[in-house]
Every structure is written in C-alpha cells, then in structure tokens.
Design a protein around this motif. Structure first.
Motif, PDB file in Angstrom:
ATOM      1  N   ARG A 407       0.820  -1.214   0.000  1.00 46.06           N
ATOM      2  CA  ARG A 407       0.000   0.000   0.000  1.00 46.06           C
ATOM      3  C   ARG A 407       0.853   1.262   0.000  1.00 46.06           C
ATOM      4  NH1 ARG A 407      -5.391  -0.810   3.689  1.00 46.06           N
ATOM      5  NH2 ARG A 407      -6.438  -2.209   2.233  1.00 46.06           N
ATOM      6  N   LEU A 408       1.935   1.230   0.786  1.00 49.20           N
ATOM      7  CA  LEU A 408       2.814   2.403   0.814  1.00 49.20           C
ATOM      8  C   LEU A 408       3.349   2.686  -0.589  1.00 49.20           C
ATOM      9  CD1 LEU A 408       4.378   4.598   2.269  1.00 49.20           C
ATOM     10  CD2 LEU A 408       6.080   2.900   2.905  1.00 49.20           C
ATOM     11  N   ALA A 409       3.791   1.623  -1.276  1.00 56.31           N
ATOM     12  CA  ALA A 409       4.327   1.801  -2.627  1.00 56.31           C
ATOM     13  C   ALA A 409       3.263   2.351  -3.562  1.00 56.31           C
ATOM     14  CB  ALA A 409       4.865   0.472  -3.161  1.00 56.31           C
ATOM     15  N   GLU A 410       2.056   1.818  -3.429  1.00 51.05           N
ATOM     16  CA  GLU A 410       0.977   2.289  -4.299  1.00 51.05           C
ATOM     17  C   GLU A 410       0.657   3.746  -4.015  1.00 51.05           C
ATOM     18  OE1 GLU A 410      -2.820   0.180  -5.240  1.00 51.05           O
ATOM     19  OE2 GLU A 410      -1.829  -1.371  -4.044  1.00 51.05           O
ATOM     20  N   SER A 411       0.645   4.110  -2.723  1.00 50.99           N
ATOM     21  CA  SER A 411       0.273   5.480  -2.384  1.00 50.99           C
ATOM     22  C   SER A 411       1.322   6.467  -2.888  1.00 50.99           C
ATOM     23  CB  SER A 411       0.069   5.630  -0.881  1.00 50.99           C
ATOM     24  OG  SER A 411       1.313   5.692  -0.228  1.00 50.99           O
ATOM     25  N   LEU A 412       2.547   5.970  -3.126  1.00 46.31           N
ATOM     26  CA  LEU A 412       3.601   6.843  -3.644  1.00 46.31           C
ATOM     27  C   LEU A 412       3.784   6.678  -5.148  1.00 46.31           C
ATOM     28  CD1 LEU A 412       6.210   6.356  -0.797  1.00 46.31           C
ATOM     29  CD2 LEU A 412       4.856   8.399  -1.243  1.00 46.31           C
ATOM     30  N   SER A 413       2.866   5.954  -5.790  1.00 50.90           N
ATOM     31  CA  SER A 413       2.980   5.696  -7.236  1.00 50.90           C
ATOM     32  C   SER A 413       4.280   5.008  -7.600  1.00 50.90           C
ATOM     33  CB  SER A 413       2.891   6.998  -8.039  1.00 50.90           C
ATOM     34  OG  SER A 413       1.572   7.421  -8.109  1.00 50.90           O
ATOM     35  N   LEU A 414       4.774   4.185  -6.716  1.00 51.57           N
ATOM     36  CA  LEU A 414       6.018   3.481  -6.997  1.00 51.57           C
ATOM     37  C   LEU A 414       5.665   2.262  -7.855  1.00 51.57           C
ATOM     38  CD1 LEU A 414       8.864   4.013  -6.062  1.00 51.57           C
ATOM     39  CD2 LEU A 414       8.507   2.478  -4.159  1.00 51.57           C
TER      40      LEU A 414
ATOM     41  N   PHE B  48      -7.420   2.046  -1.778  1.00 52.06           N
ATOM     42  CA  PHE B  48      -6.972   0.655  -1.609  1.00 52.06           C
ATOM     43  C   PHE B  48      -8.138  -0.317  -1.608  1.00 52.06           C
ATOM     44  CE2 PHE B  48      -3.607   3.067   0.678  1.00 52.06           C
ATOM     45  CZ  PHE B  48      -2.651   2.887  -0.314  1.00 52.06           C
ATOM     46  N   PRO B  68      -4.243   4.803  -6.434  1.00 51.42           N
ATOM     47  CA  PRO B  68      -3.956   5.436  -5.137  1.00 51.42           C
ATOM     48  C   PRO B  68      -2.914   6.540  -5.227  1.00 51.42           C
ATOM     49  CG  PRO B  68      -4.110   3.068  -4.858  1.00 51.42           C
ATOM     50  CD  PRO B  68      -4.235   3.338  -6.333  1.00 51.42           C
ATOM     51  N   GLY B  69      -1.829   6.283  -5.952  1.00 51.60           N
ATOM     52  CA  GLY B  69      -0.749   7.256  -5.997  1.00 51.60           C
ATOM     53  C   GLY B  69      -1.107   8.519  -6.767  1.00 51.60           C
ATOM     54  N   GLN B  70      -2.144   8.440  -7.622  1.00 52.91           N
ATOM     55  CA  GLN B  70      -2.538   9.586  -8.437  1.00 52.91           C
ATOM     56  C   GLN B  70      -3.638  10.408  -7.774  1.00 52.91           C
ATOM     57  OE1 GLN B  70      -0.631  10.055 -10.979  1.00 52.91           O
ATOM     58  NE2 GLN B  70       0.340   8.061 -10.658  1.00 52.91           N
ATOM     59  N   PHE B  77       0.151   5.401   7.432  1.00 53.52           N
ATOM     60  CA  PHE B  77      -0.396   4.171   8.005  1.00 53.52           C
ATOM     61  C   PHE B  77      -0.006   4.058   9.471  1.00 53.52           C
ATOM     62  CE2 PHE B  77       0.657   3.483   3.532  1.00 53.52           C
ATOM     63  CZ  PHE B  77      -0.584   3.155   3.033  1.00 53.52           C
ATOM     64  N   PHE B  83      10.363   3.049   4.053  1.00 61.87           N
ATOM     65  CA  PHE B  83      11.051   1.838   3.596  1.00 61.87           C
ATOM     66  C   PHE B  83      12.342   1.689   4.395  1.00 61.87           C
ATOM     67  CE2 PHE B  83       8.646   3.031  -0.263  1.00 61.87           C
ATOM     68  CZ  PHE B  83       7.888   1.881  -0.379  1.00 61.87           C
ATOM     69  N   LEU B  94      11.106   9.944  -2.482  1.00 58.85           N
ATOM     70  CA  LEU B  94      10.070   9.181  -3.182  1.00 58.85           C
ATOM     71  C   LEU B  94       8.763   9.966  -3.269  1.00 58.85           C
ATOM     72  CD1 LEU B  94      10.487   5.539  -1.832  1.00 58.85           C
ATOM     73  CD2 LEU B  94      10.990   6.389  -4.111  1.00 58.85           C
ATOM     74  N   PRO B  98       9.090   9.078  -7.860  1.00 58.16           N
ATOM     75  CA  PRO B  98       9.244   7.657  -7.560  1.00 58.16           C
ATOM     76  C   PRO B  98      10.547   7.067  -8.107  1.00 58.16           C
ATOM     77  CG  PRO B  98       7.021   8.113  -8.308  1.00 58.16           C
ATOM     78  CD  PRO B  98       7.804   9.374  -8.497  1.00 58.16           C
ATOM     79  N   ARG B 146       4.846  16.237  -0.503  1.00 58.68           N
ATOM     80  CA  ARG B 146       3.843  15.850  -1.495  1.00 58.68           C
ATOM     81  C   ARG B 146       2.746  16.899  -1.599  1.00 58.68           C
ATOM     82  NH1 ARG B 146       2.788  10.608  -3.203  1.00 58.68           N
ATOM     83  NH2 ARG B 146       0.676  10.598  -2.411  1.00 58.68           N
TER      84      ARG B 146
END
Lengths: 504, 232
Positions: A407-414, B48, B68-70, B77, B83, B94, B98, B146
């Motif tokens: 989810r973290l990756a998705e939220s950052l568009s990674l 999500f 989600p990212g867009q 969370f 990371f 990031l 990305p 962001r």
C-alpha cells in the motif's frame, strides 16, 4: 505481463508434453519397457523408504544434542542438494566400487567382494543424495514441537519412551509422508545415478530407457511412449508431493534452547554413533573424489575446460532467465493469487529433463538436426526445471513484501522500474541471491537433456565426467568432477553472497 | 471538496456507509470502536478498497478509476510508513519522484522539509536508526513535500507516548496549515480529537456519521458514542 509469461511457459511445457503424448499414445510398450516402469517404481520407493527411515535417528540426535560442529553438520546436510549427482556417484564408486576402499578391505580380510552395480547400488546412491534432505525435513518437525509441550512433558516426568509416544510419534506421522513422497519424486526422475550404476535388463529406469531409445535405437516413437508413462507417474507423484511438501528453510531456528534434558547413558552413545556414521557416510565419498581428483587437476583431458566453460555459460543464462521469470510470477502471484501461474510453475515438476528433452527432440527434428540446438535446449530445460524451486523460495518473500509495503508503494505511485529498483530488488536481494544460487548449481550439475542432444564438442562438464567414468579413466573423471563440484558450489556461493551483500 | 456520495463498502458481514462532504482546511477526527470501519473508510478514500456502492468524489470528479498514488491524497499508516532499506532522505525523495532522480532543487526541498520537522542533518540515516517520534516526523515531512490536498492519518502515532503524541499532533496541524490540506485522522482517544481541533466523525453501527464540531459532539454525545466512551 506476468500472465503472458505464465501463459508462454505453460504453452511451451504443454507443447512438449503434447508432442510426447501425440507420438507416444497407442504405442504398445514391450515387456522390457514395463520392466523399466517396475524398476523405476521399486528403486524410487526403496530409496525413499531407506532414506527416510535412516533419517529418523539422525534427526533425533541432531534435535536433542548440542555439540561443537553441530551447525556445520546441519549445513553439510544442505549441501547434497547442490551436489552434482555424477560427482556423488564417482565418490561412491571410490568407496564401494570394484577397486574401492570397501572391497580392498574385504579382500585383505580374505572375504568375497561386493558389486555396487544394480538395484542396491542405485538405492545406495539415492540414499546418499537424499538422506540429508530427509534429515532436514524431519529435524524441522522436531524443532517445531512447541516448547510448552516439552516443558509440560518435563514437569510430568516423561522419560524418553513417553516423550516419543506422546510428542515425537505424532509429529513423525505428520512429517514422514511428505518426506517419503518428495524423495520418491526426486528418485523417479533421477538419471545420472542410474546411467552409471544401473543399466542392463534388470536395472533400467524409464529415464534410462528413454535415453537408450533416443540415443542408441533412435526409436522416437518408443521414447515418446516411455516419456508419456513417466509423465503420468511423475504427475501423480508431483501432485502428491506438492501438497505434502513443506519448505525446510536453511538453518532458521535450528538453535533453540533445549527444554528437556537429553537422555544420558546408552542413548548418548547411540546418538554419537549415529552422527559419527552419517558424517562418515556423507563425507568419505567426497573426500575420496578430492584425493583422487587433486593430482589429476594438473593434466585435465583436453575436453574438460571447454566443457566447463559451456556449463558455466549454460548455468548463467538459465539462472538469469529463471530468476527473472520466477520473480515476475511470484510478484504477480503475491498481488493476486492466480491458478494459471500456479499451474505454470508446478507443471515442470511433473516432467523430467528427458521427457522435456524428448518433446523438444520431436518438435525440432523436422526442422533441424537436434544436435545443433543442444545448448539452447539445455538452457531451456534447465530454466523450466529450476523454476518451481525458485518460485517457492521467492513466493513467501513477495507475499511479505506486498503485505508490508504494497500500500505504501501504491500510495507513492512506486511502479514499474522504480518499484523494482527501489523496493523489490533491495528488499528481496537475499532470497533472490539464494534462489539464483540454487538454480545455478542445479543447472551446472544437471546431467539430463544434454545427454540426449550433445553432439561433437557440445558436451557439458557433467557429461564429460560421466563419459570419463564410463571409459574407466577414474583419475581424470575425479579431477573433472572436482572441477565440477567446485564450480557448482562457487556459483551458488557467488549468487548467495552477492544477495546477502546487496541486502546488507 | 471531498464528497462521500452515498458511499458503501461491504465485504461479507461487514458494511460501512458514509454520505457527507468536507472542505479543504477542515480537520476531522474519526473515532469509534475497533472493527467499526475507521481504517476501512480511509482505505476507500485512499483507493486501496473499492466502493461497492456510491462514489468518492474530489471537486466533483469520481475518484473510482484513479490509482492510489494519483489521488489528491497522502496517507500515513499505523506503521511501515518508511522503507527500512532506504535512507530518510530517499524515503522523502520518493514523495517527489518515484524514480528518485532528484534535481539539486528537489534535493534542497527534501533538506528543507527535514529541517521543517526538526530532522535537519538526519537525512542519511536509515529508519531503524530513528526513534518512533522521529520516524513519525519523517513521514510527516514527506506529506509536506507531497502537499496533496487531503491528508489521511490512520493512527500513525498510536504507538507513541502521550507527550510525543501531542507533539506530533501539533506538527500535523502545522503541516495542514502550510499545505491547506483537509485532514482526516483516525484515533480512539477523544483527547486527540480535541487536540486536533475541528470536527469529529463517529463511526459505529456500520455508518460513518457526518462530521460534527468536536466540542459539541463530546459535550452531548449520542447513545452509541456514549457506549463507546463508557460514560453514563
């Protein structure tokens, strides 16, 4: 993209299987062929049974004793999986062969000598190669007995026989079927061992019969028929094994504190004896290869070095392809479980190098001389055969990655390359290195499909070792085997250590 | 404006509905018993989880097809906001790109954000070398970079002690002021809701109720909220 890859893989393996089935069905197999089927089942069953039964006391001794070198012994138990079968056979020949250590001892005592060739020799070699695997699987079961249970047993004053009855026997009932079936699958498709120690009407397996049909009789129809039978048996066994198999990991949690005092007295001596015997059994043959091979290293036969180079190239190329493929599929599978992917990575388990090889032979033959394509075909088959193991190593890791950081990756568009570069590769470097090392060592040591295809100047190193041994040039064979085993372990080590370093 | 338009998310026996909207600059605490669907509400807004009915709209546009990212959303969370294998500065980077190919100007912005949350000079550390409070600050610094118009906080400070939590809430208010963001913050402590200042959404009985001014709500709570708070 992952689904496309899975589909392509599935199509490739299925095409080979269908090619085999198309040519193979409706063919009447002769009595010799059915003898091969029977022998395959008997030797695989016996090998699995002996390996598993012998592994029980070894695993128990390792579970309940602490001594210097215990960790090294457990590591040694992981090594035969990487050991090229031809090297193991050569080592066993040095100990149990016609002029081996054992027979020279018997002669000195004035006793009749024994022969290693035939059913018992095949079983001996398979036990040598698979006993360690059985020990690791059973040891895992032992260490998975909850410590609370052991503490309770201690507080109730259980002796060794009560502990066995109430704790160990139920655990064994769960673990043993899996160990038996997994080893049986491995032995069913074993080729190098049977090629060297088996043979003749009494000791020919299906794999060997396929090889002879293609190589000596050039009877592709019969080879296809045999491959079909092998596929059916292998499919049933592989499905059973896949359901029962629990990955044993490599070394995690093997050092738990002892909850119950290990029994003293004769049981201590018994455990010592068992561990001593198994250590000798596993190390002596390798030591023999080392001693015999070292002097020969200086004057290796001319074909050895080019073959070594070919083997390393084949191993590297198939490792890169298999690792990329397994990673793509495991990542996709972690995101969303897909039946198609599971099927694509499980199917190769049901086949064997010679079945796939026969299929490729049938497909290629109308278009080109199969010998021209020996090395690409070997790369292809090695890739397919190492994929299931790699995938299984990677899947728990990609699942954890998805659960922790998806989810973290998705939220950052990674996504795409950035995700691979900044998330997947750094997080999975360790399992990727380990898996790639496994694939490289397996591919390096494999003697299977290349035996079907190799023409002049295309032999890989395992094949050359086999050829030298077949010509009774034992010193040269041992030297080449030494080179082979060194290269196999070096490849494994290089990938594994590379992964660790990248992860650190 | 963020609009939850007859929104429903159902999964098995679980069901959550919401039908209200909020404006930029609003600060909304989301409270309610565990399992009521507080995190689910945020996960649907962040993209999500897909709505099973209705829609999440931003300025009138349905966010359904937006990844989600867009989305105009940053989410923090409960844990795993950084990371662990990347440095703090990379984790922040990031949020800008990305692929992490940062221009010198972007790198300067990262340093500036770090300084803004009191982490100046710690950019080269790995998250494991930070305290819990510092990790929270780093995650907020990325939210600052962001600068998305909606900031979703899914109890990211739950593991911190009371003093640190108050400090983090102050920082959240600061970040929200600087970016003008709409804040939705899940908490189980009414004191956090008060400290955030603004409105509170009570989630219970399968419904995320429309936001009410926090002081008013807590002074005169409806029955379900009384039961949750354990007051007579």
């Amino acid at each position: 993209m992952a689904l496309g890859l899975a589909l392509a893989l599935l199509a490739l393996v299925l095409a080979l299987v269908l090619a085999v089935a198309w040519r193979g069905t409706g063919l009447a197999l002769g009595p010799a062929d059915w003898a091969a089927v029977r022998f395959s089942l008997v030797q695989a069953g016996l090998s699995a049974l002996v390996s598993t039964v012998l592994a029980i006391p070894v695993a128990r001794a390792l579970a309940r004793r602490r001594f210097p070198g215990r960790g090294a012994l457990i590591t040694l138990m992981g090594a035969p999986f990487l050991l090229p079968a031809v090297v193991a056979v050569l080592g066993l020949l040095a100990i149990f062969g016609r002029s081996g250590l054992l027979n020279r001892g018997l002669e000195a005592l004035g006793l009749p000598t024994v022969s290693i060739y035939g059913l018992h020799g095949v079983v001996l070699a398979h036990v040598f190669l698979n006993l360690p695997l059985a020990v690791r699987m059973i040891l895992q079961g032992w260490l998975a007995i909850p410590s609370e249970r052991l503490r309770l047993a201690g507080s109730l004053g259980f002796g060794p026989s009560e502990v066995f009855r109430h704790l160990e026997a139920p655990m064994l009932r769960e673990v043993l079927p899996g160990a038996l079936v997994v080893i049986m699958v491995v032995c069913l498709t074993s080729f190098a061992v049977v090629l060297t120690l088996g043979g003749g009407p009494a000791a020919t397996t299906i794999e060997l019969a396929i090889y002879q049909a293609v190589r000596f009789d050039f009877d592709l129809g019969r080879a296809a028929g045999l491959a079909g039978v092998q596929l059916a048996i292998g499919g049933v066994a592989a499905l059973a094994a896949w359901g029962l198999y629990r990955p044993t990991g490599f070394g995690a949690g093997l050092d738990r504190r002892l909850e119950v005092a290990a029994p003293a007295g004769w049981r201590l001596w018994g455990d010592g004896l068992v561990l001593g015997a198994v250590t000798l059994f596993l190390t002596l043959p390798l030591l023999a290869v080392l001693l015999r091979g070292l002097p020969g290293l200086a004057e290796l036969p001319a074909q050895v070095l080019p073959a070594a180079l070919r083997s390393v190239l084949v191993a590297l190329v198939s490792t890169v392809i298999a690792t990329a493929l397994a990673l793509t599929l495991a990542l996709e599978s972690a995101r969303r479980p897909r039946g198609l992917i599971e099927a694509a990575v499980t199917l190769p388990l049901a086949t064997s190098g010679l079945v796939l090889g026969t299929g490729l032979f049938l497909l290629v033959q109308p278009l080109a001389t199969p010998m021209v394509l020996a090395l690409p075909v070997t790369v292809l088959v090695n890739t397919a055969l190492s994929l299931p193991y790699l995938y299984r190593v990677l899947l728990p890791e990609t699942r954890a990655l998805q659960a922790d950081y998806g989810r973290l990756a998705e939220s950052l568009s990674l996504s795409g390359w950035s995700r691979l570069r900044w998330l997947v590769l750094p997080r999975l470097a360790r399992p990727l290195g380990f898996g790639a090392g496994l694939a490289a060592a397996l591919s390096m040591g494999d003697l299977g499909v290349i035996a079907l295809f190799a023409g002049e100047g295309q032999a890989t190193l395992p094949l050359v070792v086999g050829q030298l041994a077949g010509a009774y040039r034992m010193e040269a064979a041992a030297a080449a085997a030494l080179l082979l085993v060194t290269l196999s372990f070096a490849l494994f080590w290089a990938f594994d250590a590379g992964g660790r370093r990248a992860a650190a | 404006m963020l609009q939850l338009d007859h929104l429903t998310h159902a999964q098995g026996d679980f069901r959550l509905t919401a039908d209200w909207s909020a404006n930029p600059g609003d600060r909304i605490a989301v409270i309610g018993p565990s399992g009521a669907g507080k995190s689910t509400l945020l996960a649907v807004i962040a993209g999500f989880l897909a709505p099973t009915g209705g829609a999440v709209r931003w300025k009138g546009h349905d966010l359904g097809p937006v990844a989600p990212g867009q989305r105009p959303v940053t989410i923090l969370f409960q844990d795993q906001n950084l990371f662990p294998h990347l440095t703090v500065a990379q984790n922040l980077g990031l949020g800008l790109r990305p692929d992490l190919r940062l221009s010198p100007a972007e790198q300067a912005r990262v340093e500036e954000a770090l300084a803004r949350v009191g982490l100046a000079g710690l950019g080269q550390r790995k998250p494991a070398q930070l305290s819990g409070g510092q990790a929270g600050r780093a995650a907020l610094a990325r939210a600052l970079l962001r600068a998305r118009p909606v900031l979703l906080l899914d109890e990211p400070f739950a593991a911190l002690g009371p003093a640190l939590r108050a400090e983090m809430l102050a920082l959240v208010r600061e970040v929200a002021d600087q970016t003008g963001a709409l804040v939705l913050m899940v908490t189980h402590d009414p004191e956090d809701a008060r400290a955030l200042g603004g409105e509170t959404v009570f989630v219970g009985d399968g419904r995320a109720n429309p936001p009410v001014e926090t002081g008013t709500l807590l002074a005169n709570p409806p029955q379900a909220l009384q039961d949750y708070l354990g007051r007579k």
